[in-house]
Design a protein around this motif. Sequence first.
Motif, short mmCIF file in Angstrom:
data_model
loop_
_atom_site.label_atom_id
_atom_site.label_comp_id
_atom_site.label_asym_id
_atom_site.label_seq_id
_atom_site.Cartn_x
_atom_site.Cartn_y
_atom_site.Cartn_z
N VAL A 13 0.73 -1.35 -0.13
CA VAL A 13 -0.04 0.07 0.02
C VAL A 13 0.75 1.20 0.00
N ARG A 14 0.64 2.13 -0.60
CA ARG A 14 1.33 3.60 -0.99
C ARG A 14 0.45 4.52 -0.02
N ALA A 15 1.11 5.23 0.66
CA ALA A 15 0.52 6.42 1.46
C ALA A 15 1.48 7.43 1.04
N TYR A 16 0.61 8.77 0.80
CA TYR A 16 1.35 9.81 0.54
C TYR A 16 2.02 10.80 1.60
N ALA A 17 2.95 11.39 1.53
CA ALA A 17 3.53 12.08 2.41
C ALA A 17 2.58 12.90 3.64
N GLY A 18 1.56 13.66 3.07
CA GLY A 18 0.62 14.58 3.80
C GLY A 18 -0.35 13.83 4.58
N VAL A 32 2.85 10.86 7.30
CA VAL A 32 3.41 9.61 6.79
C VAL A 32 4.90 10.18 6.07
N GLY A 33 5.08 11.32 5.77
CA GLY A 33 6.41 11.90 5.47
C GLY A 33 7.40 11.80 6.29
N ALA A 34 7.08 11.66 7.42
CA ALA A 34 8.13 11.97 8.39
C ALA A 34 8.43 10.41 8.67
N THR A 35 7.95 9.43 8.61
CA THR A 35 7.98 8.14 8.90
C THR A 35 9.35 7.49 8.69
#
Length: 333
Positions: free
Chosen positions: A81-86, A114-117
């Motif tokens: 699954v792809r999650a975008y950074a925001g 998610v972007g900080a993950t």
Amino acid sequence: MIKQNFNLTSLNTFGVSVFADYYCCLESESQLTTLRSLVAPIFYLGGGSNILLTKNYHGTVLHNCIKGIEILEEDESSVLVRAYAGEVWHDFVTETINAGWFGLECLAYIPGTVGATPVQNIGAYGVEAKDYIEKVCVYDFKTGNFEYYQNEECHFAYRHSIFKTELQDRLIISVDFRLSKKAIVYHRFYPALQEYLAEHGIAQPTPKDIYQAVISVRQSKLPEVTEIGSAGSFFKNPVITTQHFSELSIRFPQLSSYFYDEDHVKVPAGQLIDILGFKGKYESNVGMYEKQALILVNLGGATGEALHQHSIKVMNAVYEKFKICLEPEVIIL
């Protein structure tokens, strides 16, 4: 739209009042090509939950608000699954659990996006983001190209990745997670989770049980950022040699440790701070939270510099007493 002299108070969870010379909210990839001439330096902002702003930012704050979740691959045992950074991290974790995709349950209720993950390689209760990240997509403003980094290329370590060093100028666009459709088998639980499960009579917890336990435990220890300014755990848990720990345990028999490798153990930074008496002691609305000594808090109106100075005071005291160097987990600007 680029805004000037922008107030960042509502965009950092410490609630510190500082201004950015320029501010831009990035909502889609199509905007990227129009932003090649942003005023440097550029700081990439996500949820604002892992930064301490000590002064006004003389450059551009680029707020990554790109959202979206999509399935890339799926079979009987797993899903990519792809999650975008925001995307808000906790909301994403909740969605995966509700969909029957498992692995991230121990990382529930961590603030941020998610972007900080991958940047921080966030972790909790023995699980780290790197365990489930398959690929990270970033954008290079210098070349105008997208780049893709497989897990092993991200150089993940404890609260660390290549995106904090060599690739800190890249903007993270999305993160691909390989999650299981079968419940993850945990061979041990941290004491706080084990206590929750025992109190609720849960002998064989499901992923959703673990997810609920994590939320409950974190809520009992962490301040709500909407009520008290903080950035979660302010310091990393230090890793010391087993010999150093043996020497300390003679003087401080209550000191806990967790296995790291054959020659090193990880020591709870919060316990070190608690032993020194900082927990729940506030000066000018700044101090270490009364329910968890690892959390630096702004009870209202404190400056970023005051918070920073208090963190230095704590670090110096820990070194003087234990000869252990604490390292901030939070980015200090």
